[in-house]
Design an enzyme around this catalytic site. Structure first.
Site, PDB file in Angstrom:
ATOM      1  N   LYS A  28       0.754  -1.096  -0.045  1.00  0.00           N
ATOM      2  CA  LYS A  28      -0.167   0.127  -0.068  1.00  0.00           C
ATOM      3  C   LYS A  28       0.987   1.146   0.044  1.00  0.00           C
ATOM      4  CE  LYS A  28       0.275   0.574   4.847  1.00  0.00           C
ATOM      5  NZ  LYS A  28       0.512   1.645   5.521  1.00  0.00           N
ATOM      6  N   THR A  85      -3.900   5.547   3.287  1.00  0.00           N
ATOM      7  CA  THR A  85      -2.379   5.704   2.746  1.00  0.00           C
ATOM      8  C   THR A  85      -2.390   6.535   1.432  1.00  0.00           C
ATOM      9  OG1 THR A  85      -1.743   3.636   3.998  1.00  0.00           O
ATOM     10  CG2 THR A  85      -0.284   4.750   2.629  1.00  0.00           C
TER      11      THR A  85
END
Length: 170
Positions: A28, A85
């Site tokens: 991520k 994120t």
């Protein structure tokens, strides 16, 4: 552990899929660098949503090839963490992408940060793992080119977008 830490403002979900959690949590950060680049280049919300969605597919391909359960990547440790994120103002990895899109050199970006942007080092490790499992990671590959200084942000985006078209599923 879930019962011990549960509160009206905090809820835990358990899993036995360590591989899915590890790969989702690591990759991520790579996708967040790409999302920061997209934002820094002025791409709109539709483009960002597409990038995050294709990033999730990329993460899931690698995780499943390594033995993870696909459902793990659709949950909080996958999609939930990825969205945060990639879009959160406090994301260190997104910040790196934003700065690279603005033309700053990676060493200067990193020197100005007080915390670590894990995606910078994770990118090459992800590509090595993908190679070992025979999995293609086109977003991570372009992030690697950008981080290594072999491409600028616009060229990396251009090369990503001009890859041969494929069906989404299958």
């Amino acid at each position: 552990m879930q019962a011990d830490f549960r509160a009206p403002y905090f809820r835990l979900y358990g899993t036995t899929d360590v591989i899915g959690v590890e790969i989702g949590g690591a990759l991520k950060n790579v996708i967040a660098i790409a999302a920061g680049v997209g934002e820094g280049l002025g791409l709109g919300h539709n483009a960002q949503a597409g990038l995050i969605t294709r990033g999730l597919a990329e993460i899931a391909r690698l995780a499943c090839a390594a033995g993870a359960q696909r459902d793990t990547l659709a949950g909080l440790t996958g999609l939930g963490d990825l969205v945060l994120t990639c879009t959160g103002r406090l994301s260190r990895n997104r910040h790196v992408g934003l700065e690279l899109a603005r033309g700053r050199a990676l060493p200067d970006v990193l020197a100005s940060m007080k915390m670590v942007a894990e995606g910078v080092r994770t990118t090459d490790a992800a590509l090595a793992l993908a190679k070992r499992h025979g999995v293609e990671l086109p977003i991570a590959a372009q992030v690697a080119e950008l981080l290594a200084g072999r491409k600028d942000a616009r060229t990396a985006l251009y090369d990503l977008m001009l890859r041969p078209q494929k069906a989404e599923a299958g």
